[in-house]
Every structure is written in C-alpha cells, then in structure tokens.
Write an enzyme that holds these catalytic residues in place. Structure first.
Site, PDB file in Angstrom:
ATOM      1  N   ASN A  19      32.282  41.335  44.909  1.00 15.25           N
ATOM      2  CA  ASN A  19      32.258  41.494  46.239  1.00 15.25           C
ATOM      3  C   ASN A  19      33.836  41.457  46.783  1.00 15.25           C
ATOM      4  OD1 ASN A  19      32.931  39.134  46.322  1.00 15.25           O
ATOM      5  ND2 ASN A  19      31.335  38.356  47.614  1.00 15.25           N
ATOM      6  N   HIS A  67      36.002  39.207  46.344  1.00 17.55           N
ATOM      7  CA  HIS A  67      36.421  37.802  46.784  1.00 17.55           C
ATOM      8  C   HIS A  67      37.730  37.569  45.946  1.00 17.55           C
ATOM      9  CE1 HIS A  67      33.614  35.161  44.324  1.00 17.55           C
ATOM     10  NE2 HIS A  67      34.876  35.357  43.594  1.00 17.55           N
ATOM     11  N   GLU A  71      35.286  34.717  50.628  1.00 15.79           N
ATOM     12  CA  GLU A  71      34.278  35.968  50.780  1.00 15.79           C
ATOM     13  C   GLU A  71      34.588  36.743  51.826  1.00 15.79           C
ATOM     14  OE1 GLU A  71      32.593  35.782  48.378  1.00 15.79           O
ATOM     15  OE2 GLU A  71      31.561  33.659  48.047  1.00 15.79           O
TER      16      GLU A  71
HETATM   17  P1  PGA Z   1      34.985  35.270  36.900  1.00 14.41           P
HETATM   18  O1  PGA Z   1      35.070  35.077  38.536  1.00 14.41           O
HETATM   19  O2  PGA Z   1      36.093  35.229  36.377  1.00 14.41           O
HETATM   20  O3  PGA Z   1      33.869  34.395  36.380  1.00 14.41           O
HETATM   21  O4  PGA Z   1      34.322  36.883  36.818  1.00 14.41           O
HETATM   22  C1  PGA Z   1      36.391  35.724  39.195  1.00 14.41           C
HETATM   23  C2  PGA Z   1      35.944  35.420  40.625  1.00 14.41           C
HETATM   24  O5  PGA Z   1      34.925  35.610  40.948  1.00 14.41           O
HETATM   25  O6  PGA Z   1      36.944  35.262  41.323  1.00 14.41           O
END
Ligand code: PGA
Length: 249
Positions: free
Chosen positions: A136, A138, A143
């Site tokens: 998304n 973030h 968020e």
């Molecule tokens: P991920 O998460 O490395 O586990 O994909 C990255 C994030 O959500 O910032």
C-alpha cells in the site's frame, strides 16, 4: 531518484550490500537506519558474507531501526529486536550498545517516541536509511494518510499490513495492532535513502512511485520525491510495471 535494476532478490541484496559496505568503509562511525521484513534479508546476508570474507568492520557503526511492534517482548521471535539480532547483529562485530530499536514494551509509549527522536538527533542524524515498501506504499509503518511531518509515533496498523505480515505469526489474530515507527519526517531527514523492492507483489507500488510520481499522503512512499538523495534498487519482477527505468534526478 536513482534506479538500479537487479536481476532478482539475491542480486538486489548484493547490490544493496555493496552500497552499504562502501559507506561503512568511507565513514566507519556512520549511522545506518535499518529495516526489517523479507526485503532486506539478502542484503544483510551479503553484509555478513563481506564481513567474514573481507573483514569490513562495524565496531564504530551506530544503527537505528525504523520500527517495532507494540506489545512484543524483545525476545519474542516476531519482534524486530529478535529479527535484527538473528539476521545481522549477532553475525558482525557491532557493539550491542550501538544499536537502537524502538521499545514496543515501554510503559509510556509517547515518551518512548519522543526519546527516539532525541536519540536520532543525538547520534547526528541518519547517514543512510534503508527502506522496504509496503504493497500500500507504506514506508516504515507509516500507513496511507500519515502526514509527512510526523516524527516517531504510534500507528494503528492497516489491515493490509497485518495480513501481509501474518505469514510470520501463528495466525492473523496474533499480529499486533499497533507499532512504533519513525515518521516520514525522520526518514526525509536522513542524508541518503536506499529503497529496496523485490517480487511481483511490489510491482503496483513501484509503478505508482516511479510512473505516476504524484506526491500524496495517500501513498507514503511518494514523499521520497521530496528528498534529493534516494536510490531505488529493485528486481525485474518489482520493476515489471515501470515504464522507464531511466533514473531521473
Ligand atoms: P516486506 O515488507 O519486506 O516483508 O515485504 C516491507 C514493508 O512492508 O515495508
């Protein structure tokens, strides 16, 4: 924003590690902003390999991590304290006193956030901030909707984020609802930023970041367009929906 294309997850880790190791050699007392999740694992693996093979030392390096879940003990296998120790710290010659991660068990969480901001300042700021990107958009646990002027704060995790991270927990119900995260302003105050992305699940987010280039709080990673020293290292799958891979200043 400079874009470096990697072949795959492992190549992304190699390229990212090379940049970090170069900084560590140039500035042995540098402050590294570190991240957790699946994305930086191959980077940490390559840093460990380099440490063993080439002797790069981290004795004077300071680290500050982006975030931590609220309510997990440091020794909990899902805490980011545990992650960092297992994935990096215990394999290199970092001094334990030199690594900092928000304390998700602090009695007074607001005070902990204020302390973390002061800490980053007292270290002289972050030289290089490593980031992953959420589906998304973030960054850290900032968020969609988070103001770009937020500093370290407590967040309620988006359901999409809890679902994405549920793979590490026994069930979705076990995923904490809150986290402490550095804010977007902390991230933008870093001297340089290295954003990593791997795999096709990140392709729509990278497309929005690198094709649309709109700057909006609805897409936190877009705040990175406001920074003058951002490098993106992403693999072919993550870049599969990006029209032009020319790095643009
Ligand atoms: P991920 O998460 O490395 O586990 O994909 C990255 C994030 O959500 O910032």
């Amino acid at each position: 924003m400079k874009i470096i294309q990697a072949k795959d997850y492992s190549d992304m880790g190699k390229k990212a590690s090379e940049l970090i190791v170069r900084l560590v050699k140039q500035k042995p007392e540098a402050v590294l902003g570190l991240a957790t999740g699946s994305t930086p694992k191959t980077t940490y693996k390559e840093m460990i390999k380099d440490h063993h093979e080439n002797g790069t030392t981290y004795r004077k390096i300071r680290t500050v991590n982006l975030d931590e879940y609220v309510g997990l003990e440091k020794g909990d296998i899902n805490s980011y304290h545990y992650f960092m120790n297992e994935q990096l710290f215990k394999h290199i010659d970092m001094k334990s006193d030199n690594s900092f991660i928000p304390n998700g068990m602090a009695e007074n969480i607001q005070q902990e956030c204020a302390y973390y901001n002061q800490l980053i300042q007292s270290l002289g700021g972050v030289d290089l901030q490593l980031l992953g990107i959420g589906r998304n958009g973030h960054i850290g646990f900032n968020e969609p909707g988070t103001s770009f002027t937020e500093k370290t704060h407590v967040v309620k995790l988006a359901e999409d984020t809890r679902k994405a991270n549920a793979r590490f927990f026994p069930s979705l119900n076990d995923v904490p609802h809150h986290a402490i995260t550095m804010g977007i302003q902390n991230i933008l105050e870093s001297k340089s930023i290295l954003l990593l992305a791997s795999g096709e699940s990140k392709a729509p987010a990278l497309a929005r970041l690198l094709n649309d280039r709109d700057v909006s709080v609805s897409f936190p990673a877009s705040s990175l367009h406001l920074h003058s020293n951002v490098t993106v290292i992403a693999d072919e799958e993550a870049l599969s929906q990006v029209y032009s891979l020319e790095g643009r200043p």
